[in-house]
Write an enzyme that holds these catalytic residues in place. Structure first.
Site, short mmCIF file in Angstrom:
data_model
loop_
_atom_site.label_atom_id
_atom_site.label_comp_id
_atom_site.label_asym_id
_atom_site.label_seq_id
_atom_site.Cartn_x
_atom_site.Cartn_y
_atom_site.Cartn_z
N ASP A 295 42.66 39.87 37.09
CA ASP A 295 42.05 39.99 38.42
C ASP A 295 42.62 38.90 39.31
OD1 ASP A 295 40.30 40.91 40.44
OD2 ASP A 295 38.73 39.50 39.87
N HIS A 296 42.53 39.10 40.61
CA HIS A 296 42.92 38.08 41.57
C HIS A 296 41.70 37.23 41.93
CE1 HIS A 296 46.32 40.98 42.87
NE2 HIS A 296 46.82 40.03 42.11
N PHE A 470 38.23 41.54 44.00
CA PHE A 470 37.90 42.95 43.71
C PHE A 470 39.10 43.76 43.19
CE2 PHE A 470 35.99 41.73 47.95
CZ PHE A 470 34.89 41.09 47.41
N HIS A 471 39.94 43.11 42.36
CA HIS A 471 41.15 43.79 41.87
C HIS A 471 41.27 43.80 40.35
CE1 HIS A 471 43.18 42.50 45.95
NE2 HIS A 471 42.33 43.52 46.10
N PRO A 472 40.24 44.18 39.60
CA PRO A 472 40.38 44.17 38.14
C PRO A 472 41.37 45.24 37.67
CG PRO A 472 38.30 45.17 38.76
CD PRO A 472 38.88 44.60 40.02
#
Length: 533
Positions: A295-296, A470-472
């Site tokens: 994730d980020h 919000f980038h899993p």
């Protein structure tokens, strides 16, 4: 128990699932079911670009997940919003249209073969979009389901960020999905005439009338059913009853990087010892299911502005609210039409790095957290994230009960490189804020604050304040036959099974260098082509 039969069942109506279901039902040959745990996308806040400040907290359209306490983040549990509605997270996200870097996909080709190289995925990126600009036609589509608009209305804060970054040697860039990603400028957004262009809007509006496509909402899938080693269908719960769907050709999991591995483990595919702990019969010992989570991590620097020109000022006064409401109603313009983050910056903070390793989201407002209530003062935000973190976490079962949310272990900042890039990104944001002309708009750095200056203090700020952007991804990653950590093969078929595929961000072997919505849609387009062929 009710029972229905389809050729294909698609689980999850998010960015990838909408694309898969729409494409598979397009020619009329196949009967398709698209099954979504959440409701229809009828909330007006979904379709208003700035409305995700509301949907960020709305349990009707949002899973509202939390991670387990992360020891690298001072033991904090971090809020992970995920879309639970037609359109999935594309219905509640920040609308940023970024594909990542060409090198990302060329690296994917090491795991999935040449079909995943940038040269071979670019046609899918072009196919999915209608790019409302004449920039770089070789890179963009003109008739796809997803509308992509460059931001045309300029803002003095964003213009100042661009000018200050230029002074520091960061070039301007009008199209971060064009020939190069490096640079600073305005984002393009998944919008059309002041409205959100979600995957549900783009793919399902044209498809909903098809007799061979059933879109089932408020239907939470509880397990995949198997006949031997073949996926035979699914069970879902809706309105207190269990419904059984049979699949003649197979099941496609598009539930996202959290819920796809969750459903696979509930159905007996995952790390054997972990499944046995929860009393689940093991169909396949697949250690990669739920592993490799990436994730980020977002680090948000907040500044007070010395002029009343921020979105805070408009939202904190009745006259300002009336003004931005009229801008949207009369011209589909203004803050309501462009969401929160407008300014983009991609560059490197690591010595010797040859391509951007950090991304900035610059917002013309400030709040305690993304989507939160804006501060009472004039403010703006520079968020920075590392594009290619080394740290990996996991998704695990918390219970064998499908209604219990999975255990998310993000494991942020677990490596020295990730910690160095976090500090370097914060320092770059500060350099930009202290450079004219942006410095002329800064009254005060609210966070991290002037007293935090050492690497140790900035790293502690990151641990105490960092959050997901919000980038899993990557929790069911692809790989070749000899890759024991891979869950799906290069054609996205679950290894060891027939009639079971995955199409969502969980299949990414490595997280992309940017936002994940467009790559998720590309993956859906790609799998639909593979199945139709």
């Amino acid at each position: 128990m009710s029972e229905l039969s389809y050729d294909y069942i698609v689980v999850g109506a998010g960015s990838s699932g909408c694309a898969v279901a729409a494409r598979l039902s397009e020619n009329g040959r196949f009967r398709v079911a698209l099954v979504e745990a959440g409701p229809k996308d009828t909330s007006p806040w979904i379709h208003l670009p700035l409305g995700y400040g509301k949907t960020m907290w709305d349990e009707r359209v949002n899973w509202k997940l939390y991670t387990r306490p992360d020891p690298n983040m001072n033991g904090r549990s971090i809020y992970w919003p995920r879309g639970k509605v037609l359109g999935g997270s594309s219905a509640i996200n920040g609308l940023i249209a970024i594909r990542g870097q060409a090198e990302d996909y060329d690296e994917w080709a090491r795991y999935g073969g040449g079909q995943w190289s940038y040269r071979n995925v670019l046609p899918y990126f072009r196919r999915l979009e209608t790019f409302n600009s004449e920039l770089n036609p070789d890179y963009h589509g003109t008739s796809g389901p997803i509308s992509v608009d460059p931001i045309r209305r300029r803002h003095p804060v964003i213009d100042a960020v661009i000018a200050s970054a230029n002074r520091l040697g960061i070039p301007g860039n009008d199209d971060f999905n064009g020939p190069r990603q490096e640079g600073v400028g305005y984002y393009s957004l998944t919008t059309r005439k002041g409205l959100r262009s979600s995957a549900a809007v783009g793919y399902l509006r044209a498809a909903r009338g098809r007799a061979n496509l059933d879109i089932l909402t408020d239907a939470q899938v509880t397990r995949i059913r198997f006949s031997g080693r073949r996926a035979a269908g699914i069970d879902y719960r809706s309105g207190g009853r269990t419904v059984r769907l049979d699949a003649r050709r197979g099941v496609i999991l598009s539930a996202g990087a959290v819920h796809t591995p969750h459903l696979m483990m509930l159905s007996g595919i995952g790390p054997a010892a972990h499944l046995k702990e929860h009393g689940i019969e093991v169909l396949a010992d697949s250690p990669g299911v739920g592993a490799n989570l990436q994730d980020h991590l977002q680090l948000r620097l907040i500044y007070r502005c010395n002029k009343p020109i921020t979105t805070n000022d408009e939202l904190n006064s009745l006259a300002g609210k009336v003004k931005i409401g009229l801008q949207w109603l009369l011209a589909r313009s203004g803050p309501l039409a462009v969401g929160i983050n407008q300014g983009a910056l991609f560059t490197s903070v690591t010595p010797g790095e040859t391509r951007p390793d950090v991304q900035f989201h610059v917002a013309t407002l400030s709040a305690d957290m993304a989507g939160g209530k804006v501060h009472p003062f004039s403010g703006f935000t520079m968020s920075v994230c590392q594009l290619r973190p080394e740290s990996m976490g996991s998704i695990r079962l918390a219970s064998a009960d499908a209604s219990v949310a999975p255990a998310i272990h993000p494991n942020y900042l677990a490596t020295e490189l990730d910690r160095q890039v976090a500090v370097g990104g914060i320092r770059l944001a500060r350099r930009i804020a202290r450079t004219e002309p942006l410095s002329q708009l800064v009254a005060k750095e609210e966070l991290p604050g002037g007293t935090a200056d050492s690497d140790e203090a900035l790293l502690d700020f990151a641990r105490q304040n960092g959050a997901t952007i919000f980038h899993p991804t990557s929790s069911c990653r692809m790989g070749q036959d000899d890759d024991k950590g891979a869950v799906v093969d290069p054609n996205l078929k679950v290894r060891g099974f027939d009639g079971l595929w995955v199409a969502d961000c969980s299949v990414m072997p490595r997280i992309v260098s940017g936002n994940t919505n467009l790559p998720a849609i590309m993956i859906g387009e790609k799998l639909s082509d593979l199945l139709l062929q």
